[in-house]
Every structure is written in C-alpha cells, then in structure tokens.
Scaffold this motif. Sequence first.
Motif, PDB file in Angstrom:
ATOM      1  N   ASP A 189       0.829  -1.213   0.000  1.00 41.49           N
ATOM      2  CA  ASP A 189       0.000   0.000   0.000  1.00 41.49           C
ATOM      3  C   ASP A 189       0.860   1.258   0.000  1.00 41.49           C
ATOM      4  OD1 ASP A 189      -2.188  -1.631   0.024  1.00 41.49           O
ATOM      5  OD2 ASP A 189      -2.540  -1.490   2.194  1.00 41.49           O
ATOM      6  N   LYS A 190       1.943   1.219   0.786  1.00 39.67           N
ATOM      7  CA  LYS A 190       2.811   2.395   0.844  1.00 39.67           C
ATOM      8  C   LYS A 190       3.448   2.671  -0.515  1.00 39.67           C
ATOM      9  CE  LYS A 190       6.684   4.339   3.430  1.00 39.67           C
ATOM     10  NZ  LYS A 190       7.687   4.083   4.497  1.00 39.67           N
ATOM     11  N   LYS A 191       3.901   1.575  -1.156  1.00 36.63           N
ATOM     12  CA  LYS A 191       4.503   1.736  -2.474  1.00 36.63           C
ATOM     13  C   LYS A 191       3.491   2.282  -3.481  1.00 36.63           C
ATOM     14  CE  LYS A 191       7.158  -0.845  -5.923  1.00 36.63           C
ATOM     15  NZ  LYS A 191       7.716  -2.175  -6.262  1.00 36.63           N
ATOM     16  N   LYS A 192       2.269   1.740  -3.410  1.00 41.41           N
ATOM     17  CA  LYS A 192       1.227   2.206  -4.321  1.00 41.41           C
ATOM     18  C   LYS A 192       0.871   3.663  -4.058  1.00 41.41           C
ATOM     19  CE  LYS A 192      -3.378   0.901  -5.917  1.00 41.41           C
ATOM     20  NZ  LYS A 192      -4.507  -0.055  -5.725  1.00 41.41           N
ATOM     21  N   LYS A 193       0.850   4.021  -2.762  1.00 38.42           N
ATOM     22  CA  LYS A 193       0.526   5.399  -2.393  1.00 38.42           C
ATOM     23  C   LYS A 193       1.585   6.368  -2.910  1.00 38.42           C
ATOM     24  CE  LYS A 193      -0.664   8.198   1.636  1.00 38.42           C
ATOM     25  NZ  LYS A 193      -0.821   8.197   3.111  1.00 38.42           N
ATOM     26  N   ASP A 194       2.859   5.959  -2.774  1.00 39.45           N
ATOM     27  CA  ASP A 194       3.942   6.826  -3.284  1.00 39.45           C
ATOM     28  C   ASP A 194       3.837   6.973  -4.800  1.00 39.45           C
ATOM     29  OD1 ASP A 194       4.830   7.022  -0.716  1.00 39.45           O
ATOM     30  OD2 ASP A 194       6.351   5.450  -0.901  1.00 39.45           O
ATOM     31  N   LYS A 195       3.506   5.866  -5.476  1.00 39.55           N
ATOM     32  CA  LYS A 195       3.389   5.910  -6.930  1.00 39.55           C
ATOM     33  C   LYS A 195       2.246   6.834  -7.357  1.00 39.55           C
ATOM     34  CE  LYS A 195       3.089   2.858 -10.933  1.00 39.55           C
ATOM     35  NZ  LYS A 195       2.970   1.438 -11.390  1.00 39.55           N
ATOM     36  N   ASN A 196       1.107   6.732  -6.648  1.00 35.50           N
ATOM     37  CA  ASN A 196      -0.039   7.601  -6.973  1.00 35.50           C
ATOM     38  C   ASN A 196       0.297   9.069  -6.714  1.00 35.50           C
ATOM     39  OD1 ASN A 196      -1.571   5.379  -7.689  1.00 35.50           O
ATOM     40  ND2 ASN A 196      -2.473   5.135  -5.641  1.00 35.50           N
ATOM     41  N   LYS A 199       2.338  10.317  -9.516  1.00 35.92           N
ATOM     42  CA  LYS A 199       1.483  10.492 -10.695  1.00 35.92           C
ATOM     43  C   LYS A 199       0.644  11.755 -10.577  1.00 35.92           C
ATOM     44  CE  LYS A 199      -1.871   7.951 -13.486  1.00 35.92           C
ATOM     45  NZ  LYS A 199      -2.671   6.712 -13.612  1.00 35.92           N
ATOM     46  N   ASP A 200       0.110  11.996  -9.365  1.00 39.10           N
ATOM     47  CA  ASP A 200      -0.693  13.213  -9.155  1.00 39.10           C
ATOM     48  C   ASP A 200       0.149  14.469  -9.356  1.00 39.10           C
ATOM     49  OD1 ASP A 200      -2.861  11.604  -8.636  1.00 39.10           O
ATOM     50  OD2 ASP A 200      -2.637  11.707  -6.436  1.00 39.10           O
ATOM     51  N   GLU A 201       1.396  14.437  -8.878  1.00 40.47           N
ATOM     52  CA  GLU A 201       2.255  15.609  -9.046  1.00 40.47           C
ATOM     53  C   GLU A 201       2.535  15.865 -10.526  1.00 40.47           C
ATOM     54  OE1 GLU A 201       5.676  14.792  -6.721  1.00 40.47           O
ATOM     55  OE2 GLU A 201       4.694  15.240  -4.780  1.00 40.47           O
ATOM     56  N   GLU A 202       2.764  14.752 -11.265  1.00 36.94           N
ATOM     57  CA  GLU A 202       3.004  14.942 -12.701  1.00 36.94           C
ATOM     58  C   GLU A 202       1.765  15.495 -13.397  1.00 36.94           C
ATOM     59  OE1 GLU A 202       4.214  11.196 -14.185  1.00 36.94           O
ATOM     60  OE2 GLU A 202       6.199  11.225 -13.217  1.00 36.94           O
ATOM     61  N   GLU A 203       0.582  15.008 -13.031  1.00 34.65           N
ATOM     62  CA  GLU A 203      -0.641  15.520 -13.640  1.00 34.65           C
ATOM     63  C   GLU A 203      -0.867  16.981 -13.309  1.00 34.65           C
ATOM     64  OE1 GLU A 203      -3.718  12.946 -12.339  1.00 34.65           O
ATOM     65  OE2 GLU A 203      -3.155  11.292 -13.677  1.00 34.65           O
ATOM     66  N   ASP A 204      -0.584  17.356 -12.047  1.00 35.55           N
ATOM     67  CA  ASP A 204      -0.735  18.772 -11.665  1.00 35.55           C
ATOM     68  C   ASP A 204       0.213  19.655 -12.478  1.00 35.55           C
ATOM     69  OD1 ASP A 204      -2.653  17.995  -9.874  1.00 35.55           O
ATOM     70  OD2 ASP A 204      -1.281  17.953  -8.127  1.00 35.55           O
TER      71      ASP A 204
END
Length: 380
Positions: A189-196, A199-204
């Motif tokens: 979950d932590k790894k997935k959270k970091d990945k998300n 991704k959110d930062e790149e989208e922003d």
Amino acid sequence: MKYCEKCQAFREDKFAFCNKCGTPLVEREEPVKMQPADEGGIVCSNCGTVLAADMRFCNRCGTPVSQPESIQEAEPEPVPQPEPEPVPQYTAPLPEIPEAPASQYTSPLPEIPPMPAGQTAPAPAPQGKKPNLALVIILAVIGAIVLFGGSFLLTEYFVYHVTPMELLGFGSSEDEEDEESDDAESAKDKKKKDKNKEKDEEEDADEQAAEADEAATIVEAEPAPAATEAPTPEPTPEPTPMPYVWEDWDLNFNSEQSSVDDWVKSCRKNKGHYKKHDYSDTYYYTQDGNPVIIGAKKDVNGWKYNREYVGAGIYYVEMDDGYQTTQKFYFAEGKLFRVIDEDGSVHDYASPGWEDYNEIGERLIEEREALMDDYKWRNN
C-alpha cells in the motif's frame, strides 16, 4: 475265696484269673456245701428246696448250690503259667536340640543328611524383590497425566484445529501468517501510495503547463475592445448548504476498535466449530442456529465488492475486490464510528467528509437485516 462269675466256680486264693476262661476272679464267701437228699438230689441251704443232683443254682431262690464231695467232680490242678519275659525298651540317646529363643519357633528342625562326595548343593531360588509402592503410585500418576493430556491435545488439534502453541498462549502459525500478510500489504500500500502521489504531481504539473499555454493563447488572440455594452447582470449565487451537525458521541474509538478486532479474530479462528450454509451468492456460519458470519458476493444488491459481516449483530464489515481488502467498517451501538481505507487512512465519526462514509454504513446496516431475513426464509 476267689470266684469266677463266667464259669460260676470258686478258685484258689492264689489265682487272680480263672484257669479255664481267663476271667478276672472276685472275692466271694464259699457257700455251705449241701448234703445229698434222700431221693438222690440235694437241698438248697437257703430255701430248703430239693434240687436235682446236677443242678448248680436253686431254681427257686437262685442260690448257688455246691455239689457234695461224693458226686463233685475232681477239678484238675491248675497248671502254673510261665511269667512273660519283660520286653527290652529302646534306650538309644536322643540328639541334643539347642534351646531356641522364646520369640522363635521351638520345634526341632530335621537333620539334613550330608551331601555325597563330589556333589554341590543347589543354588537357592532367587527371591523376588518387593516393589516400591511409592514408585508405583508416582509412575501411575505420570502415566495418567500423559494419557489424558495426550487425549486432550489430540482432541483440540483434530476436532477444534487448535495447536499446542495456541493452548500455551504463544499464538499460531495462522496469526504469524496474518501478521506477515499485513506487513506485506502495508508495504504494498505504501509503495502504491507513493506511486499515486508521483502520478498526481506529474498531472498537476501538466495541468499548470496547459493552463499557462491556454492563457498565453487567449492573450494573443484577444480582439480589440468593442463598443461599450450594457453590463450583464451577475447570476444570483446559489445558497451554500449548511454543514451537517453531528451529535456528540462519548466513545473511545481506539478502545472500541481493539475490542471489535479481538472479536473478529476469535470468530474467524473458530470457523471450524460453526455450521456453514453455502448458497450461490451468499454464505452463513451459524452457531446454535444464529448467524455469526455472513458473506455476500459482489454484484449482489448492486455492490462492486464482496462483503463479510462478522458478529451476532452489526459490528464489523470488510470489503474486498477478490484480491485484497479495500475498506473496513467498524460499528458500535448500531451505527458506524470508524472506516479504514485501502491505503490505511483512518476516518472517524464526524470527521470531514464523514457524510459519504455514514451513507455507506447505513446501507450496510440495511443489507445485513435483509440477509438475516433471507436466512430465516431459507431455513423455515
């Protein structure tokens, strides 16, 4: 005079036994000898009755009659008998027997003859050792403890699926596997959270760049100002909805969650003791006819996740997508007080955005009641 009562005759005083029959003689006075009667008989000296010459007793009074000397037969002289020789007595000396103490048996033991030359005495028979009673009792107690303890452990293991380590309070391999699985899920979950997050930062960043490009394009293509037009009236703003007011709830959420987790763990651990009713889209684990665990598969009642209700009432609901847990719902006093999302975030009662979680909780309460009605209908 000596008289023989058997022969009815007098014997000499020097004899003790009759020389005719051997009967012991007795002392008796010799009667007066009768004179022969005129008729050739004799007269009784007692009663005077005339008796025949061959009669020895008076047939009237029973008095012995002595024959006259003229007709009395001459008795032969007794032949002296030789006195018997004395029998010699055995005078061999008896063996001396030592005196035994007063407390022992004093009967003499028979002599044991000496062994022949060249022959050895047989070895004495071995005597059995008397068993130790205390040791026997201790061994019997240990054997009973081992027997009953082994039976108890086998029963717990094969019937209730409880290992000896669980009985001693050290937990089970299932608990260790659950902990390892939880740790793995947490890392995942932590790894997935970091990945998300990345991704959110790149989208922003992409959105900001696109907005900047759009603004530049608008500025370049903006036409010259037109003639003054009448101002357009601004639309009336919609009223802002009032925030939902939650009632105060005096409940220790952390302590309540710990109690619910212990209860859920106990129910799942004892699944082997419950009776299972498995249907096409739902399943029930019951104890004494009361459902303890209720499961509903996804697509039932319009849900996208599997649901499992644990507890005799509404206490705990777990959702999963078929691979991993997505959300955990905790209830107390018949209403939702805590939700834990897939990423591990915790949302408590009356926290921001609680309206959405509360709506899901009310829907779960209604579904559990419907599943209970369905179970009663199926088993009537």
